[in-house]
Write a protein that holds these residues in place. Structure first.
Motif, PDB file in Angstrom:
ATOM      1  N   GLY A  41     -15.724  -1.532  -2.586  1.00  0.00           N
ATOM      2  CA  GLY A  41     -14.331  -0.905  -2.112  1.00  0.00           C
ATOM      3  C   GLY A  41     -13.287  -0.511  -3.214  1.00  0.00           C
ATOM      4  O   GLY A  41     -12.352   0.144  -2.611  1.00  0.00           O
ATOM      5  N   GLY A  42     -13.574  -0.783  -4.405  1.00  0.00           N
ATOM      6  CA  GLY A  42     -12.846  -0.170  -5.586  1.00  0.00           C
ATOM      7  C   GLY A  42     -12.119  -1.272  -6.192  1.00  0.00           C
ATOM      8  O   GLY A  42     -12.683  -2.274  -6.519  1.00  0.00           O
ATOM      9  N   PRO A  43     -11.152  -1.011  -7.206  1.00  0.00           N
ATOM     10  CA  PRO A  43     -10.762  -1.883  -8.244  1.00  0.00           C
ATOM     11  C   PRO A  43     -10.023  -3.222  -7.711  1.00  0.00           C
ATOM     12  O   PRO A  43     -10.096  -4.237  -8.350  1.00  0.00           O
ATOM     13  N   GLY A  44      -9.846  -3.167  -6.283  1.00  0.00           N
ATOM     14  CA  GLY A  44      -9.279  -4.206  -5.873  1.00  0.00           C
ATOM     15  C   GLY A  44     -10.483  -5.366  -5.340  1.00  0.00           C
ATOM     16  O   GLY A  44      -9.946  -6.606  -5.491  1.00  0.00           O
ATOM     17  N   CYS A  45     -11.586  -5.221  -5.456  1.00  0.00           N
ATOM     18  CA  CYS A  45     -12.751  -6.122  -5.388  1.00  0.00           C
ATOM     19  C   CYS A  45     -12.974  -6.599  -7.038  1.00  0.00           C
ATOM     20  O   CYS A  45     -13.293  -7.759  -7.190  1.00  0.00           O
ATOM     21  N   ARG A  90       0.726  -1.124   0.159  1.00  0.00           N
ATOM     22  CA  ARG A  90       0.129   0.081  -0.038  1.00  0.00           C
ATOM     23  C   ARG A  90       0.983   1.321  -0.059  1.00  0.00           C
ATOM     24  O   ARG A  90       2.173   1.300  -0.036  1.00  0.00           O
ATOM     25  N   GLY A  91       0.337   2.320   0.147  1.00  0.00           N
ATOM     26  CA  GLY A  91       0.966   3.644   0.001  1.00  0.00           C
ATOM     27  C   GLY A  91       0.258   4.728  -0.579  1.00  0.00           C
ATOM     28  O   GLY A  91      -0.553   4.445  -1.593  1.00  0.00           O
ATOM     29  N   GLY A  92       1.023   6.031  -0.337  1.00  0.00           N
ATOM     30  CA  GLY A  92       0.062   7.169  -1.305  1.00  0.00           C
ATOM     31  C   GLY A  92      -1.151   7.482  -0.861  1.00  0.00           C
ATOM     32  O   GLY A  92      -1.530   7.431   0.191  1.00  0.00           O
ATOM     33  N   ARG A  93      -1.879   8.218  -1.819  1.00  0.00           N
ATOM     34  CA  ARG A  93      -2.964   8.786  -1.446  1.00  0.00           C
ATOM     35  C   ARG A  93      -3.933   7.931  -1.376  1.00  0.00           C
ATOM     36  O   ARG A  93      -3.958   6.840  -1.985  1.00  0.00           O
ATOM     37  N   ARG A  94      -5.153   8.249  -0.697  1.00  0.00           N
ATOM     38  CA  ARG A  94      -6.417   7.422  -0.442  1.00  0.00           C
ATOM     39  C   ARG A  94      -7.317   8.148  -1.394  1.00  0.00           C
ATOM     40  O   ARG A  94      -7.356   9.359  -1.464  1.00  0.00           O
ATOM     41  N   ARG A  95      -7.925   7.347  -1.929  1.00  0.00           N
ATOM     42  CA  ARG A  95      -9.348   7.831  -2.827  1.00  0.00           C
ATOM     43  C   ARG A  95     -10.218   8.155  -1.910  1.00  0.00           C
ATOM     44  O   ARG A  95     -10.490   7.807  -0.813  1.00  0.00           O
ATOM     45  N   GLU A  96     -11.166   9.201  -2.339  1.00  0.00           N
ATOM     46  CA  GLU A  96     -12.563   9.454  -1.888  1.00  0.00           C
ATOM     47  C   GLU A  96     -13.418   8.411  -2.167  1.00  0.00           C
ATOM     48  O   GLU A  96     -13.505   8.074  -3.466  1.00  0.00           O
ATOM     49  N   ARG A  97     -14.251   8.177  -1.427  1.00  0.00           N
ATOM     50  CA  ARG A  97     -15.247   7.014  -1.875  1.00  0.00           C
ATOM     51  C   ARG A  97     -16.661   7.690  -2.570  1.00  0.00           C
ATOM     52  O   ARG A  97     -17.179   8.562  -2.106  1.00  0.00           O
ATOM     53  N   PRO A  98     -16.545   7.414  -3.885  1.00  0.00           N
ATOM     54  CA  PRO A  98     -17.709   7.758  -4.714  1.00  0.00           C
ATOM     55  C   PRO A  98     -18.868   7.161  -4.769  1.00  0.00           C
ATOM     56  O   PRO A  98     -19.127   6.206  -3.906  1.00  0.00           O
ATOM     57  N   GLY A  99     -19.940   7.410  -5.423  1.00  0.00           N
ATOM     58  CA  GLY A  99     -21.086   6.707  -5.345  1.00  0.00           C
ATOM     59  C   GLY A  99     -21.595   6.226  -6.563  1.00  0.00           C
ATOM     60  O   GLY A  99     -21.110   6.323  -7.492  1.00  0.00           O
ATOM     61  N   ARG A 100     -22.928   5.944  -6.591  1.00  0.00           N
ATOM     62  CA  ARG A 100     -23.435   5.056  -7.587  1.00  0.00           C
ATOM     63  C   ARG A 100     -23.780   5.640  -8.971  1.00  0.00           C
ATOM     64  O   ARG A 100     -24.018   6.723  -9.164  1.00  0.00           O
ATOM     65  N   ASP A 121      -8.150  -0.225   4.832  1.00  0.00           N
ATOM     66  CA  ASP A 121      -7.818   1.385   5.319  1.00  0.00           C
ATOM     67  C   ASP A 121      -8.951   1.615   6.479  1.00  0.00           C
ATOM     68  O   ASP A 121      -8.511   2.354   7.469  1.00  0.00           O
ATOM     69  N   ASP A 122     -10.129   1.177   6.334  1.00  0.00           N
ATOM     70  CA  ASP A 122     -11.371   1.547   7.244  1.00  0.00           C
ATOM     71  C   ASP A 122     -11.881   0.232   7.755  1.00  0.00           C
ATOM     72  O   ASP A 122     -12.859   0.225   8.475  1.00  0.00           O
ATOM     73  N   ASP A 123     -11.300  -0.927   7.365  1.00  0.00           N
ATOM     74  CA  ASP A 123     -11.918  -2.309   7.844  1.00  0.00           C
ATOM     75  C   ASP A 123     -13.245  -2.476   7.541  1.00  0.00           C
ATOM     76  O   ASP A 123     -13.884  -3.335   8.205  1.00  0.00           O
ATOM     77  N   GLU A 124     -13.759  -1.763   6.434  1.00  0.00           N
ATOM     78  CA  GLU A 124     -15.130  -1.774   5.925  1.00  0.00           C
ATOM     79  C   GLU A 124     -15.102  -3.210   5.086  1.00  0.00           C
ATOM     80  O   GLU A 124     -14.585  -3.214   4.326  1.00  0.00           O
ATOM     81  N   ALA A 125     -16.009  -3.936   5.588  1.00  0.00           N
ATOM     82  CA  ALA A 125     -16.269  -5.320   4.624  1.00  0.00           C
ATOM     83  C   ALA A 125     -17.366  -5.319   3.904  1.00  0.00           C
ATOM     84  O   ALA A 125     -18.503  -4.704   4.364  1.00  0.00           O
ATOM     85  N   TYR A 126     -17.380  -5.715   2.563  1.00  0.00           N
ATOM     86  CA  TYR A 126     -18.459  -5.693   1.691  1.00  0.00           C
ATOM     87  C   TYR A 126     -18.745  -7.166   1.558  1.00  0.00           C
ATOM     88  O   TYR A 126     -17.984  -8.064   1.054  1.00  0.00           O
ATOM     89  N   PRO A 127     -20.007  -7.682   1.910  1.00  0.00           N
ATOM     90  CA  PRO A 127     -20.390  -9.211   1.873  1.00  0.00           C
ATOM     91  C   PRO A 127     -20.405  -9.694   0.406  1.00  0.00           C
ATOM     92  O   PRO A 127     -20.725  -8.812  -0.426  1.00  0.00           O
ATOM     93  N   ALA A 128     -20.199 -10.918   0.286  1.00  0.00           N
ATOM     94  CA  ALA A 128     -20.305 -11.473  -1.115  1.00  0.00           C
ATOM     95  C   ALA A 128     -21.750 -11.132  -1.701  1.00  0.00           C
ATOM     96  O   ALA A 128     -22.807 -11.191  -0.585  1.00  0.00           O
TER      97      ALA A 128
END
Length: 544
Positions: A200-204, A44-54, A179-186
């Motif tokens: 959560g982003g491109p990692g998902c 990890r490292g660098g800037r964090r993204r802001e969480r956008p919406g739908r 980053d915030d331990d937020e879990a998105y269920p399957a």
């Protein structure tokens, strides 16, 4: 202005540092030559993204990200301004719980590279919203409306690009943002694959691909609407072809707005974005036709970048470097310009004649699609690093890799046996689950039992297991019956070691693995990177 769907774009490093490099001609590169090493780390490292919406779904670009990867064909010098590093946004590589092992190196110690190219429909800036339309969706979560897996062979002799339609039905795994331990269920059942970006982003999205394909992904590169326009302008245009006049707009206002006369034309800026988003007007108006147009754009861009010597102009190169770094969101393994340049050195070794672009084999489920059996065959070719153009040199038979986790004693391994012998033309062979379960019991697997509650359809016999600690057990079961380890698959659809007797074993007590077919499914639909005559067919309802 920052681009991509998140984060600020603060500049990294003090001042500028230029590494000296001779400007290279933008011409095809001979085989061999030095290349940097690109690490597929998940740090990890660098800037964090802001969480956008739908957002409402719009197909987006992924093809022009390849311009960044091959920018080394034009020269390296201006890529090394340190302030360019501050333009690049990055995010976690994989937010899923399960990881896929890296491929085993070949005899020369080389391994393939797998890069997921993601086109986001983000409307998180005024520029993105203007280009994407749909004012009511400003600032809402983006979707991964373009997904292409770029596979670079271990020996760097060939490249494969596999597209997945945005509405492909898949199981999105549980994704956790560290980053915030937020879990998105399957996902509850199968949903459109483009929804993965919301979790959560491109990692998902990476995690979803790995779960579906079993392919280890080393990197991702994501670009948004604004990135498409700025990159296309910096390149100077990409030639595309239509076989008739086209205007992508119907009576209800649906369509990208693309308007071109018959023939070949260079497109750039907003017109390039229109080409890559066009569905209404190309062939049958489906996502599959749109993917074909994107493949044509990508191959044309590759040729343009390799052959257009004007890109050796310092001013053009500098502009391209600025726009490219500002347009990207990448994983930490590609988070500076040197890493991107090293990757470009790897990719530029491939002659366009050895680039094959295809779409995942699929079938319609209502208005959406699902992978077919041929999709798994395509994924296996990529996993096994087999060239999709069929021009691989003869390879020594790969050794089957045993799990690092040893198997339990045979008497302690629980095995559920299911009947998967049903086909499109034949009903299930009666009693196959019971027969094979009996074989296992006779071999000492006393906990093996037939499951008569389901009848499945599997082309080939397969042993599935749910988690890494059961891989050794699954391999032990396969080995006892003569089933190749390539047929042992990890799957979230089972809760324990599960053997599905396939249509290749409808009778008898001795399993004989069928001869492996390494031909590309739907090869007639694939596009070769050197094909300069490719032209999109225009639907007569959208001509003028």
């Amino acid at each position: 202005m920052g681009r991509g769907w998140g984060g600020s774009t603060g500049k990294g490093g003090e001042g500028r540092q230029v590494m000296q490099s001779s400007v290279q001609e933008a011409a095809p590169v001979a085989e061999g030559g030095g290349a940097g090493t690109v690490d597929g780390g998940e740090g990890r490292g660098g800037r964090r993204r802001e969480r956008p919406g739908r957002g409402r779904r719009f197909m987006k670009w992924s093809a022009t990200v390849l311009a960044v990867l091959i920018v080394g064909t034009a020269g390296a010098g201006y890529l090394y301004y340190r302030h360019l590093n501050g333009n690049i946004k990055h995010d976690d590589l994989n937010l899923g719980d399960s990881k896929v092992a890296k491929p085993t190196p070949n005899a020369a110690g080389q391994t393939p590279l797998n890069i997921l190219l993601i086109g986001s429909d983000a409307r998180d800036t005024e520029e993105n919203q203007k280009l994407g339309g749909a004012k009511e969706t400003f600032g809402t979560p983006p979707r991964a409306d373009v997904q292409m897996l770029l596979h670079l062979s271990a020996d760097r002799s060939n490249m494969s690009v596999v597209s997945m339609p945005r509405d492909t039905l898949v199981q999105i795994p549980k994704c956790t943002d560290p980053d915030d331990d937020e879990a998105y269920p399957a996902s509850n059942g199968r949903v459109a694959t483009n929804q993965s970006l919301r979790n959560g982003g491109p990692g998902c999205t990476v995690a979803t691909w790995q779960e579906l394909t079993g392919i280890h992904i080393d990197h991702f590169i994501m670009v948004d609407f604004a990135g498409v326009v700025s990159m296309a302008d910096a390149i100077g245009g990409v030639p595309v072809c239509v076989d008739a006049n086209i205007e992508s707009r119907d009576s209800q206002g649906h369509g990208s707005g693309l308007k071109l006369e018959e023939g070949t034309h260079p497109v750039k800026g907003e017109q390039a974005l229109q080409w890559l988003r066009t569905r209404y007007g190309f062939e049958d108006g489906s996502d599959l036709a749109r993917a074909k147009a994107q493949h044509m754009y990508m191959t044309s861009m590759v040729r343009e970048m390799r052959e257009n010597a004007t890109l050796s102009s310092p001013l053009k190169l500098r502009r391209l470097a600025e726009e490219a770094t500002d347009a990207l969101t990448v994983d930490p393994g590609l988070d500076d310009v040197k890493k991107l340049f090293d990757l470009s050195n790897e990719l530029r070794k491939v002659n366009p004649k050895r680039i094959t672009m295809t779409t995942m084999p699929n079938r319609y489920v209502g208005v959406q699609v699902e992978p077919t059996e041929d999709a798994e065959k395509l994924f296996r070719l990529v996993r096994d690093d087999i060239a999709l153009d069929g021009k691989d040199k003869k390879k020594a038979k790969a050794e089957e890799k045993l799990s690092d986790d040893p198997a339990a004693p045979d008497t302690e391994i629980g095995v559920q046996v299911q009947n998967g012998t049903s086909t499109d033309t034949l009903g299930p062979a009666g009693g196959r689950a019971g027969t094979v379960a009996g074989l296992l019991v006779d071999k000492g697997f006393t906990l093996a039992a037939a499951d008569g509650s389901v009848v499945l359809s599997e082309d080939r016999t397969v042993v599935r297991y749910p988690s890494a600690e059961l891989e050794g057990d699954a391999q032990r079961v396969a080995k006892s019956l003569g089933i190749p380890l390539s047929s042992v698959k990890r799957s979230t659809e089972v809760t324990g070691v599960t053997l599905v007797v396939g249509a290749d074993w409808r009778e008898g007590t001795a399993y004989k693995a069928p001869k492996q077919d390494d031909k590309l499914p739907d090869a007639d639909k694939a596009l070769n990177g050197a094909d300069e005559d490719a032209c999109m067919h225009v639907n007569p309802a959208f001509t003028f």
